[in-house]
Design a protein around this motif. Structure first.
Motif, short mmCIF file in Angstrom:
data_model
loop_
_atom_site.label_atom_id
_atom_site.label_comp_id
_atom_site.label_asym_id
_atom_site.label_seq_id
_atom_site.Cartn_x
_atom_site.Cartn_y
_atom_site.Cartn_z
N UNK A 164 36.27 53.27 33.19
CA UNK A 164 35.83 52.97 32.11
C UNK A 164 37.08 52.37 31.66
N UNK A 165 38.05 52.31 32.10
CA UNK A 165 39.21 52.20 31.09
C UNK A 165 39.04 50.24 30.39
N UNK A 166 38.44 50.01 31.78
CA UNK A 166 38.22 48.97 31.42
C UNK A 166 36.85 48.62 31.34
N UNK A 167 35.95 47.41 30.95
CA UNK A 167 34.93 47.00 30.72
C UNK A 167 34.92 45.21 31.04
N UNK A 168 35.99 44.97 31.35
CA UNK A 168 35.35 43.47 31.68
C UNK A 168 35.04 43.20 33.33
N UNK A 169 34.11 42.39 33.49
CA UNK A 169 33.48 42.36 34.69
C UNK A 169 34.53 42.09 36.12
N UNK A 170 35.91 41.81 35.67
CA UNK A 170 37.11 41.62 36.64
C UNK A 170 37.90 42.90 36.61
N UNK A 171 37.71 43.56 35.41
CA UNK A 171 38.50 44.59 35.49
C UNK A 171 40.09 43.85 34.24
N UNK A 172 40.83 44.55 35.16
CA UNK A 172 42.44 43.82 34.47
C UNK A 172 42.41 43.00 34.56
N UNK A 173 42.28 41.83 35.91
CA UNK A 173 42.63 41.17 35.93
C UNK A 173 42.18 39.84 35.29
N UNK A 174 41.12 40.28 34.40
CA UNK A 174 40.73 38.74 33.15
C UNK A 174 41.03 39.75 31.78
N UNK A 175 41.50 41.30 31.96
CA UNK A 175 41.35 41.85 30.39
C UNK A 175 42.97 41.69 30.19
N UNK A 176 44.09 41.51 30.89
CA UNK A 176 45.39 41.40 30.75
C UNK A 176 45.61 39.66 30.54
N UNK B 286 48.79 36.51 30.94
CA UNK B 286 50.27 36.11 30.38
C UNK B 286 50.15 34.80 29.98
N UNK B 287 50.59 34.40 28.82
CA UNK B 287 50.98 33.28 28.77
C UNK B 287 49.47 32.53 28.45
N UNK C 52 44.04 35.56 37.81
CA UNK C 52 44.79 33.89 37.74
C UNK C 52 45.77 34.45 39.48
N UNK C 53 46.76 34.70 38.55
CA UNK C 53 48.67 35.13 39.11
C UNK C 53 47.56 35.97 40.89
N UNK C 54 47.27 36.82 40.15
CA UNK C 54 47.16 37.86 41.52
C UNK C 54 46.11 37.02 42.53
N UNK C 55 45.09 36.51 42.46
CA UNK C 55 44.31 35.54 42.85
C UNK C 55 44.66 34.69 44.40
N UNK C 56 46.40 33.54 43.36
CA UNK C 56 46.91 32.65 44.11
C UNK C 56 47.45 33.79 45.14
N UNK C 57 48.56 35.25 44.62
CA UNK C 57 49.17 35.02 45.69
C UNK C 57 47.92 35.73 46.87
N UNK C 58 46.68 36.85 46.25
CA UNK C 58 45.97 36.85 47.53
C UNK C 58 46.09 35.78 48.17
N UNK C 59 45.55 34.79 47.70
CA UNK C 59 45.43 33.70 48.56
C UNK C 59 46.18 33.78 49.58
N UNK C 60 47.32 33.86 48.82
CA UNK C 60 48.40 33.10 49.67
C UNK C 60 48.80 33.92 51.26
N UNK C 61 48.90 35.02 51.05
CA UNK C 61 48.50 36.46 51.87
C UNK C 61 47.61 36.49 52.82
N UNK C 62 46.90 35.85 52.40
CA UNK C 62 45.35 35.44 53.38
C UNK C 62 45.64 34.39 53.97
N UNK D 106 36.65 33.54 38.10
CA UNK D 106 37.28 34.49 36.95
C UNK D 106 37.82 32.94 36.26
N UNK D 107 38.26 32.19 36.80
CA UNK D 107 38.37 30.11 35.77
C UNK D 107 36.90 30.03 35.25
#
Length: 203
Positions: A119-131, A133-134, A140-150, A198-199
């Motif tokens: 319960x440290x973050x309450x947004x649907x995707x945790x840090x992915x949507x609560x933090x 950058x610009x 979004x950044x993590x998702x693009x990285x993960x898609x590239x890794x996949x 997320x988008x």
């Protein structure tokens, strides 16, 4: 099909598929000889998981399910073309980068999961949507990285299959290859539908 089931059923299918799929993934990964029955069972359970997940997210953000399917097929097709053309290969240097990036992604995913559970973050995707950058969600950044890794994981799968064919591997290897591709495609689909959600949630 997945979009026609009730929301509650979708949640149950997702949980059943996630837990059962994880268990069979571990069994198939460490099993010395591939078992067609277990690999097919894994694919079925992952179908439940993806169907339930798609039902939930598509209810929140209509259309993301179809978009994720198209996105997954598109990434698969582009990756296969690039591999067949020889423009992208699983070189030792790229493999090292892949492993470093994968470990970093796994650490983030674990921390994010723990923070959501506690319960440290309450947004649907945790840090992915609560933090952000610009003004752009971190997810979004993590998702693009993960898609590239996949996508690179697909290159590794193709490389393994090509090497096995060249070496004259026994026919049973085809089940091992099918299992590896299924694992990667499931991962790719999950990352794409999460990024799309997320988008959409940030609109």
């Amino acid at each position: 099909m997945a979009l026609a089931v009730p929301q509650g059923t979708g949640s149950m299918l997702m949980i059943l598929g996630a837990l059962g799929g994880f268990a069979l993934a571990m069994v198939n990964t460490f099993k010395k000889q591939p078992s067609p029955a277990l690999i097919l069972a894994y694919a079925l359970l992952e179908g439940f998981f993806l169907g339930g997940l798609t039902r939930i997210l598509d209810n929140l953000y209509p259309g993301v399910g179809i978009q994720a399917v198209v996105g997954t097929l598109s990434v698969f097709a582009v990756t296969l073309v690039l591999f067949k053309s020889g423009k992208v290969r699983a070189t030792p240097k790229l493999m090292r980068f892949f492993m470093i990036a994968l470990i970093g992604y796994a650490v983030f995913a674990l921390v994010n999961l723990v923070m959501m559970w506690t319960g440290a973050v309450n947004t649907p995707f945790g840090l992915s949507t609560s933090v952000e950058i610009f003004g752009i969600p971190l997810g979004v950044f993590i998702g693009v990285l993960a898609i590239g890794l996949a996508a690179f994981s697909l290159i590794m799968d193709f490389t393994s299959i090509e090497a096995a064919i060249s070496a004259g591997a026994p026919q049973r290897f085809s089940w091992t290859a099918a299992f590896g591709l299924t694992v990667t495609l499931v991962w790719l689909y999950v990352e794409i539908i999460r990024l799309l959600s997320i988008l959409r949630g940030n609109d």
